[in-house]
Scaffold this active site. Sequence first.
Site, mmCIF file in Angstrom:
data_model
loop_
_atom_site.group_PDB
_atom_site.id
_atom_site.type_symbol
_atom_site.label_atom_id
_atom_site.label_comp_id
_atom_site.label_asym_id
_atom_site.label_seq_id
_atom_site.Cartn_x
_atom_site.Cartn_y
_atom_site.Cartn_z
ATOM 1 N N GLY A 1 -6.604 85.316 53.281
ATOM 2 C CA GLY A 1 -5.444 86.381 53.754
ATOM 3 C C GLY A 1 -5.880 87.169 53.676
ATOM 4 O O GLY A 1 -5.744 88.773 54.164
ATOM 5 N N GLU B 1 -8.093 83.365 25.299
ATOM 6 C CA GLU B 1 -8.721 81.413 25.281
ATOM 7 C C GLU B 1 -8.864 80.614 24.543
ATOM 8 O O GLU B 1 -8.579 79.490 24.307
ATOM 9 C CB GLU B 1 -10.745 80.793 25.955
ATOM 10 C CG GLU B 1 -10.760 81.971 27.117
ATOM 11 C CD GLU B 1 -10.389 82.763 27.623
ATOM 12 O OE1 GLU B 1 -10.330 84.026 26.669
ATOM 13 O OE2 GLU B 1 -10.882 83.440 29.268
ATOM 14 N N GLU C 1 -12.642 85.413 47.369
ATOM 15 C CA GLU C 1 -12.470 84.350 46.728
ATOM 16 C C GLU C 1 -12.554 82.709 47.089
ATOM 17 O O GLU C 1 -11.854 82.533 47.514
ATOM 18 C CB GLU C 1 -11.454 84.397 45.286
ATOM 19 C CG GLU C 1 -10.885 83.892 43.860
ATOM 20 C CD GLU C 1 -10.381 83.090 43.361
ATOM 21 O OE1 GLU C 1 -10.010 83.277 42.232
ATOM 22 O OE2 GLU C 1 -8.989 83.457 44.006
ATOM 23 N N ARG D 1 -7.882 95.998 57.441
ATOM 24 C CA ARG D 1 -7.196 94.241 56.623
ATOM 25 C C ARG D 1 -8.265 95.076 54.728
ATOM 26 O O ARG D 1 -9.347 95.375 55.033
ATOM 27 C CB ARG D 1 -8.571 93.635 56.804
ATOM 28 C CG ARG D 1 -8.415 93.340 58.161
ATOM 29 C CD ARG D 1 -6.698 92.855 58.898
ATOM 30 N NE ARG D 1 -5.727 92.219 59.585
ATOM 31 C CZ ARG D 1 -5.130 92.652 60.221
ATOM 32 N NH1 ARG D 1 -4.671 93.943 60.323
ATOM 33 N NH2 ARG D 1 -4.650 91.821 61.200
ATOM 34 N N GLU D 2 -7.526 95.311 54.181
ATOM 35 C CA GLU D 2 -7.518 95.248 52.532
ATOM 36 C C GLU D 2 -8.664 94.156 52.000
ATOM 37 O O GLU D 2 -7.564 93.461 51.908
ATOM 38 C CB GLU D 2 -6.433 96.098 51.872
ATOM 39 C CG GLU D 2 -6.334 97.529 52.000
ATOM 40 C CD GLU D 2 -5.032 98.125 51.592
ATOM 41 O OE1 GLU D 2 -4.455 99.194 51.515
ATOM 42 O OE2 GLU D 2 -3.646 97.078 50.744
ATOM 43 N N ALA E 1 -12.185 75.633 34.259
ATOM 44 C CA ALA E 1 -12.757 76.627 35.211
ATOM 45 C C ALA E 1 -13.472 78.044 34.494
ATOM 46 O O ALA E 1 -12.906 78.451 33.330
ATOM 47 C CB ALA E 1 -11.689 77.157 36.130
ATOM 48 N N GLU F 1 -14.478 75.324 27.343
ATOM 49 C CA GLU F 1 -13.037 74.796 27.646
ATOM 50 C C GLU F 1 -13.051 74.066 27.211
ATOM 51 O O GLU F 1 -11.536 72.984 26.806
ATOM 52 C CB GLU F 1 -12.513 75.402 28.916
ATOM 53 C CG GLU F 1 -12.595 76.862 29.016
ATOM 54 C CD GLU F 1 -11.928 77.345 30.620
ATOM 55 O OE1 GLU F 1 -11.567 76.796 30.421
ATOM 56 O OE2 GLU F 1 -11.567 78.627 30.261
ATOM 57 N N ARG G 1 -1.523 82.409 31.683
ATOM 58 C CA ARG G 1 -1.832 83.464 32.684
ATOM 59 C C ARG G 1 -0.940 84.354 33.072
ATOM 60 O O ARG G 1 0.289 84.329 33.637
ATOM 61 C CB ARG G 1 -1.864 82.642 34.347
ATOM 62 C CG ARG G 1 -2.704 81.574 33.926
ATOM 63 C CD ARG G 1 -3.924 81.926 33.781
ATOM 64 N NE ARG G 1 -5.295 81.404 34.028
ATOM 65 C CZ ARG G 1 -6.366 81.139 34.880
ATOM 66 N NH1 ARG G 1 -6.900 82.623 33.798
ATOM 67 N NH2 ARG G 1 -7.772 80.092 34.498
ATOM 68 N N GLU H 1 -18.532 76.101 31.185
ATOM 69 C CA GLU H 1 -16.904 76.175 30.913
ATOM 70 C C GLU H 1 -16.282 75.089 30.728
ATOM 71 O O GLU H 1 -15.623 74.894 30.179
ATOM 72 C CB GLU H 1 -16.632 76.339 32.819
ATOM 73 C CG GLU H 1 -16.867 77.720 32.934
ATOM 74 C CD GLU H 1 -16.675 79.235 31.963
ATOM 75 O OE1 GLU H 1 -15.660 78.642 31.499
ATOM 76 O OE2 GLU H 1 -16.756 79.682 32.029
ATOM 77 N N LEU I 1 -15.338 81.932 35.786
ATOM 78 C CA LEU I 1 -16.256 82.438 36.981
ATOM 79 C C LEU I 1 -17.723 82.790 36.982
ATOM 80 O O LEU I 1 -18.326 81.996 36.211
ATOM 81 C CB LEU I 1 -15.819 84.124 37.396
ATOM 82 C CG LEU I 1 -14.433 84.170 36.850
ATOM 83 C CD1 LEU I 1 -14.150 85.927 36.211
ATOM 84 C CD2 LEU I 1 -13.842 84.403 38.186
#
Length: 208
Positions: free
Chosen positions: A118, A145, A122, A39-40, A78, A99, A66, A95, A80
């Site tokens: 799957g 941004e 994240e 499973r990667e 949003a 933003e 994006r 954020e 990280l």
Amino acid sequence: MKPGEHDFPVASSKDIYTGRVMAVRADQVVMPGGREATREILEHPGAVAVAAVDPDDRLMMILQYRHAVRRRLWEMPAGLLDHAGEDPAAAAARELEEESGLRAAEWSVLVDCVSSPGFSEEAIRVFLASGLTEVTRPDLGDDEEADLETRWIPLAEAVAMVLRGEIVNATTVAGVLALQAVRDGHGHTRPLDAAWPDRPTRFAARTS
């Protein structure tokens, strides 16, 4: 062993790639019958998003390029979780200010998402923010941004945009529909210290 009782132990794990915001590893996972399967897994630092609403129930939305999909998407502010152990609520406040140039007095947890379980670790926590005031937006430099467009969109229109396929960012879709469910009386937000069992930790541990 009955279905639902196998715990899928990892027999071994191998690093494939480590980058600035993600890593990939290959786990050898023991299946219920005893064989091992590869499973990667994409490791991710986790992220936060903000459903910022004004007294008229309008959402602050951003239009952001994006590159993976080669177009601009409507999204909630949003970002990280940049540091191991970073407080998600503090990251969300940062954020929102960076933003959209907004600061919120009232915060709660709206909904948690795992975007692609799957293959990816994240996980994103979406906060509900209100009691908004405008602040000076920091200089975003010359990165992507700096190209952000901000707009107030009524919640009802945002729901319609989701259903028309005009809002497709998964976190934003979840946040918009969760907020509408709360407004319709189908549930409640959670406190800022609500448990977040799916928050990823492995990538942060690599870079700490």
